[in-house]
Design an enzyme around this catalytic site. Structure first.
Site, PDB file in Angstrom:
ATOM      1  N   GLU A 248     -14.112   3.093   8.301  1.00  0.00           N
ATOM      2  CA  GLU A 248     -13.755   2.162   9.360  1.00  0.00           C
ATOM      3  C   GLU A 248     -13.511   2.993  10.619  1.00  0.00           C
ATOM      4  O   GLU A 248     -13.423   4.215  10.570  1.00  0.00           O
ATOM      5  CB  GLU A 248     -12.460   1.408   9.012  1.00  0.00           C
ATOM      6  CG  GLU A 248     -12.524   0.571   7.738  1.00  0.00           C
ATOM      7  CD  GLU A 248     -13.085  -0.831   7.968  1.00  0.00           C
ATOM      8  OE1 GLU A 248     -13.632  -1.106   9.057  1.00  0.00           O
ATOM      9  OE2 GLU A 248     -12.964  -1.652   7.037  1.00  0.00           O
TER      10      GLU A 248
ATOM     11  N   GLU B 101     -11.056   0.812   1.256  1.00  0.00           N
ATOM     12  CA  GLU B 101      -9.959   1.595   1.840  1.00  0.00           C
ATOM     13  C   GLU B 101      -8.743   1.304   0.973  1.00  0.00           C
ATOM     14  O   GLU B 101      -8.161   0.222   1.037  1.00  0.00           O
ATOM     15  CB  GLU B 101      -9.758   1.155   3.295  1.00  0.00           C
ATOM     16  CG  GLU B 101      -9.097   2.211   4.138  1.00  0.00           C
ATOM     17  CD  GLU B 101      -7.591   2.082   4.123  1.00  0.00           C
ATOM     18  OE1 GLU B 101      -6.980   2.679   3.207  1.00  0.00           O
ATOM     19  OE2 GLU B 101      -7.039   1.410   5.000  1.00  0.00           O
TER      20      GLU B 101
ATOM     21  N   ASN C 131      -0.257  -5.562   4.823  1.00  0.00           N
ATOM     22  CA  ASN C 131       0.615  -4.593   5.519  1.00  0.00           C
ATOM     23  C   ASN C 131       0.304  -4.465   7.014  1.00  0.00           C
ATOM     24  O   ASN C 131       1.206  -4.380   7.834  1.00  0.00           O
ATOM     25  CB  ASN C 131       0.591  -3.236   4.823  1.00  0.00           C
ATOM     26  CG  ASN C 131      -0.788  -2.654   4.679  1.00  0.00           C
ATOM     27  OD1 ASN C 131      -1.795  -3.376   4.753  1.00  0.00           O
ATOM     28  ND2 ASN C 131      -0.880  -1.358   4.469  1.00  0.00           N
TER      29      ASN C 131
ATOM     30  N   CYS D 228      -0.897   2.724   4.506  1.00  0.00           N
ATOM     31  CA  CYS D 228      -1.752   3.468   3.568  1.00  0.00           C
ATOM     32  C   CYS D 228      -1.724   4.960   3.870  1.00  0.00           C
ATOM     33  O   CYS D 228      -1.850   5.781   2.978  1.00  0.00           O
ATOM     34  CB  CYS D 228      -3.168   2.919   3.581  1.00  0.00           C
ATOM     35  SG  CYS D 228      -3.851   2.744   5.217  1.00  0.00           S
TER      36      CYS D 228
HETATM   37  P1  NAD Z   1      -4.255  -6.192  -3.652  1.00  0.00           P
HETATM   38  O1  NAD Z   1      -5.230  -5.089  -3.680  1.00  0.00           O
HETATM   39  O2  NAD Z   1      -4.142  -7.028  -4.876  1.00  0.00           O
HETATM   40  O3  NAD Z   1      -4.566  -7.200  -2.442  1.00  0.00           O
HETATM   41  C1  NAD Z   1      -5.293  -6.828  -1.278  1.00  0.00           C
HETATM   42  C2  NAD Z   1      -6.179  -7.996  -0.863  1.00  0.00           C
HETATM   43  O4  NAD Z   1      -7.117  -8.270  -1.912  1.00  0.00           O
HETATM   44  C3  NAD Z   1      -5.438  -9.312  -0.629  1.00  0.00           C
HETATM   45  O5  NAD Z   1      -6.080 -10.016   0.418  1.00  0.00           O
HETATM   46  C4  NAD Z   1      -5.652 -10.059  -1.938  1.00  0.00           C
HETATM   47  O6  NAD Z   1      -5.528 -11.460  -1.826  1.00  0.00           O
HETATM   48  C5  NAD Z   1      -7.066  -9.661  -2.279  1.00  0.00           C
HETATM   49  N1  NAD Z   1      -7.424  -9.744  -3.690  1.00  0.00           N
HETATM   50  C6  NAD Z   1      -6.609  -9.697  -4.763  1.00  0.00           C
HETATM   51  N2  NAD Z   1      -7.344  -9.762  -5.894  1.00  0.00           N
HETATM   52  C7  NAD Z   1      -8.637  -9.853  -5.524  1.00  0.00           C
HETATM   53  C8  NAD Z   1      -9.872  -9.940  -6.239  1.00  0.00           C
HETATM   54  N3  NAD Z   1      -9.908  -9.955  -7.566  1.00  0.00           N
HETATM   55  N4  NAD Z   1     -11.014  -9.985  -5.534  1.00  0.00           N
HETATM   56  C9  NAD Z   1     -10.999  -9.949  -4.185  1.00  0.00           C
HETATM   57  N5  NAD Z   1      -9.870  -9.890  -3.464  1.00  0.00           N
HETATM   58  C10 NAD Z   1      -8.699  -9.837  -4.115  1.00  0.00           C
HETATM   59  O7  NAD Z   1      -2.881  -5.586  -3.259  1.00  0.00           O
HETATM   60  P2  NAD Z   1      -1.418  -6.233  -3.405  1.00  0.00           P
HETATM   61  O8  NAD Z   1      -1.202  -6.822  -4.779  1.00  0.00           O
HETATM   62  O9  NAD Z   1      -1.194  -7.129  -2.267  1.00  0.00           O
HETATM   63  O10 NAD Z   1      -0.532  -4.921  -3.301  1.00  0.00           O
HETATM   64  C11 NAD Z   1      -0.406  -4.071  -4.449  1.00  0.00           C
HETATM   65  C12 NAD Z   1      -0.427  -2.630  -4.061  1.00  0.00           C
HETATM   66  O11 NAD Z   1      -1.632  -2.334  -3.352  1.00  0.00           O
HETATM   67  C13 NAD Z   1       0.656  -2.188  -3.100  1.00  0.00           C
HETATM   68  O12 NAD Z   1       1.855  -1.946  -3.705  1.00  0.00           O
HETATM   69  C14 NAD Z   1       0.034  -0.959  -2.515  1.00  0.00           C
HETATM   70  O13 NAD Z   1       0.221   0.146  -3.346  1.00  0.00           O
HETATM   71  C15 NAD Z   1      -1.429  -1.286  -2.458  1.00  0.00           C
HETATM   72  N6  NAD Z   1      -1.851  -1.719  -1.105  1.00  0.00           N
HETATM   73  C16 NAD Z   1      -2.550  -0.848  -0.354  1.00  0.00           C
HETATM   74  C17 NAD Z   1      -2.945  -1.206   0.923  1.00  0.00           C
HETATM   75  C18 NAD Z   1      -3.708  -0.271   1.794  1.00  0.00           C
HETATM   76  O14 NAD Z   1      -3.640  -0.372   3.016  1.00  0.00           O
HETATM   77  N7  NAD Z   1      -4.497   0.618   1.247  1.00  0.00           N
HETATM   78  C19 NAD Z   1      -2.613  -2.458   1.428  1.00  0.00           C
HETATM   79  C20 NAD Z   1      -1.911  -3.349   0.625  1.00  0.00           C
HETATM   80  C21 NAD Z   1      -1.541  -2.960  -0.647  1.00  0.00           C
END
Ligand code: NAD
Length: 500
Positions: free
Chosen positions: A478, A269, A172, A303
């Site tokens: 952060e 976060e 994001n 977020c």
């Molecule tokens: P996610 O948590 O799966 O992905 C975030 C990051 O983690 C990405 O770089 C991803 O490749 C990595 N990742 C995924 N699985 C991992 C693992 N097992 N070990 C280490 N790293 C891993 O999030 P998403 O699927 O991209 O989005 C799903 C939901 O997460 C969104 O709908 C939203 O609600 C939330 N989200 C929150 C934020 C935030 O700023 N807090 C940001 C993105 C998404």
């Protein structure tokens, strides 16, 4: 293996392709490891959220490639840590200046990668430059301590880097989130391995090229785009000393467990369900535009998005009436056209948001306004919705949507507003709107969140303000000088001094 300058497209090569959201980016974006760009074992096409069409060909790191990057970072870490803070700071400030020099190209890259409106892409790049400049500056005053224990001893508390830090970045705000965590980690002397989300990795890769130009030694900043497989290889790596993760609660827990398994610290976060508490005496003319903007920013995929409005019943109708025009007048379209709202990042994210909207209607929430949608081709566009009369028991009241959906709920007292704000497992940010400043401050200080705003809303706060949550929003901080503590550890040196 190619050098960085020949294999990652340079700003000049990208410039014309970034003017039109129908143009695929030239070249291929490889793995940035050890100051060079390496061809990966596998390539993947990223998708432009504005069209659903391929945007760029980017490396997708394997666990073996992550392992090699950690080894490279480890080899570079000690020398970087030994450089005086003033030298590290100067290099980071130079990186900030290079980000400013290439700001327009980077902003357009961020916009095409994430879908966000160009004005927001530009703001993100300006903030990213600030992170490098801020940490490059404050690290010079980031001092250890001496502890007075009497004439018979000398106790000195030194601040040392962890060593190799792993950074898992979401899609994001990749430009800002990479800069904030890498800026702090490098300032205190760590070597970093960054894994951007495979949906939006381009600006992080561009930083690696600029880092080399700025004089950051090879191996100190390594960027490996990839998905869950690469992320989990990084956070479980035995030679990664600290992990910062931004993303979903579910993945955050998996990451924390992997770190706990190795006995290494993690910073999480994990998003939020931030509330605006609009109390009796609120200035609605001041509150409504800020509430609308804080929700519509990056199509609600922030977020800190203020996604719930808990409003005193005496102001409820007026506030909804004041919010409606922001939804009806919002424009939707590709980010490069700078609309109010761009697409969400991907087809699954669009589906997820539409699911929340459908279920909210079924649960009895009232649609007070919805942004009209023009024809938008194959992009992942979701029209913003203002929901009124959202019950405190509804899914929409407590679950993070990560889309442009605002929930308004009337309450009858300040105490009920505070209870309602806590009626979610998240605790990232909240805002209180009330011109009675004592009442506003009392309320703001009773909220279990990481940042609490009064008569304003600063999504994510500024570069200077510690940022992070409570409960399901995660832990660790952060931003601000606080992050320098997060990315470092202490070592105490104690000397026993003989009396003569
Ligand atoms: P996610 O948590 O799966 O992905 C975030 C990051 O983690 C990405 O770089 C991803 O490749 C990595 N990742 C995924 N699985 C991992 C693992 N097992 N070990 C280490 N790293 C891993 O999030 P998403 O699927 O991209 O989005 C799903 C939901 O997460 C969104 O709908 C939203 O609600 C939330 N989200 C929150 C934020 C935030 O700023 N807090 C940001 C993105 C998404």
């Amino acid at each position: 293996m190619n050098t960085l300058s020949s294999s990652t497209p340079a700003p000049d090569e990208l410039r014309s392709a970034l003017d039109d959201h129908r143009t695929r980016l030239p070249g291929r974006f490889g793995l940035a490891v050890g100051g060079a760009v390496r061809d990966p074992q596998r390539w993947k096409d990223t998708v432009d959220p504005a069209t659903g069409e391929p945007l760029a060909t980017v490396a997708s790191a394997t666990p073996e490639e992550v392992d090699a990057a950690v080894v490279t970072a480890r080899a570079a870490a000690a020398q970087w840590a030994e450089r005086p803070p003033g030298e590290r700071g100067a290099v980071l400030r130079r990186l900030g200046a290079l980000v400013r020099r290439d700001a327009e190209v980077l902003a357009r890259l961020e916009t095409r990668d994430t879908g966000k409106p160009l004005t927001q892409g530009r703001a993100d790049i300006a903030a990213a430059a600030r992170y490098f400049e801020f940490y490059g500056s404050v690290v010079e005053g980031f001092l250890g301590d001496s502890v007075p224990l009497g004439p018979g001893s000398l106790a000195v508390v030194e601040r040392l880097p962890h060593g190799v830090t792993g950074h898992v970045v979401p899609w994001n705000y990749p430009a800002q989130i990479t800069a904030r965590s890498v800026g702090a980690a490098l300032a205190v002397g760590n070597a970093a391995v960054v894994k951007p989300a495979d949906e939006a990795p381009l600006v992080a890769l561009a930083y690696a090229r600029l880092a080399r130009e700025a004089g950051i030694p090879d191996g100190v900043l390594n960027v490996l785009p990839g998905g869950a497989e690469a992320g989990s290889a990084l956070v479980a790596h035995r030679d990664v000393d600290h992990v910062s993760f931004t993303g979903s609660v579910a993945t955050g827990r998996v990451v924390a467990a992997a770190c706990a398994d190795r006995g290494r610290p993690a910073l999480l976060e994990l998003g939020g369900k931030s509330a605006h508490l609009v109390l009796e005496g609120a200035d609605l003319g001041r509150a409504a535009p800020v509430i609308a903007r804080a929700l519509l920013l990056h199509a609600g995929q922030t977020c800190t998005a203020g996604t719930r409005v808990v409003v005193h019943e005496s102001l409820h109708a007026d506030l909804v009436a004041a919010l409606v025009p922001f939804f009806t007048a919002a424009t939707i379209g590709p980010g490069l056209g700078d609309p109010t709202v761009g697409p969400v990042v991907s087809a699954p994210q669009a589906e997820r948001v539409r699911g929340f909207v459908d279920r909210a209607e079924r649960e009895g929430a009232v649609v007070a306004a919805q942004t009209p949608m023009a024809a938008t081709g194959g992009g992942y566009f979701v029209p913003p919705v203002l929901f009124d009369q959202v019950a405190q028991t509804a899914e929409l009241f407590s679950q993070e949507v990560f889309g442009p959906v605002l929930a308004v709920t009337p309450v009858s007292s300040d105490a009920e507003a505070i209870d309602a704000a806590h009626n979610s497992d998240y605790g990232l940010t909240a805002a209180v709107w009330c011109t009675d400043i004592d009442r506003a401050l009392r309320t703001a200080r009773s909220l279990d969140v990481g940042q609490s705003y009064v008569n304003g809303y600063a999504p994510g706060g500024g570069v200077e303000l510690p940022f992070g949550g409570t409960r399901d929003s995660g832990y660790g901080r952060e931003k601000g000088v606080e992050a320098l503590r997060e990315y470092s550890r202490t070592r105490t040196l104690f000397v026993d001094i003989a009396s003569h």
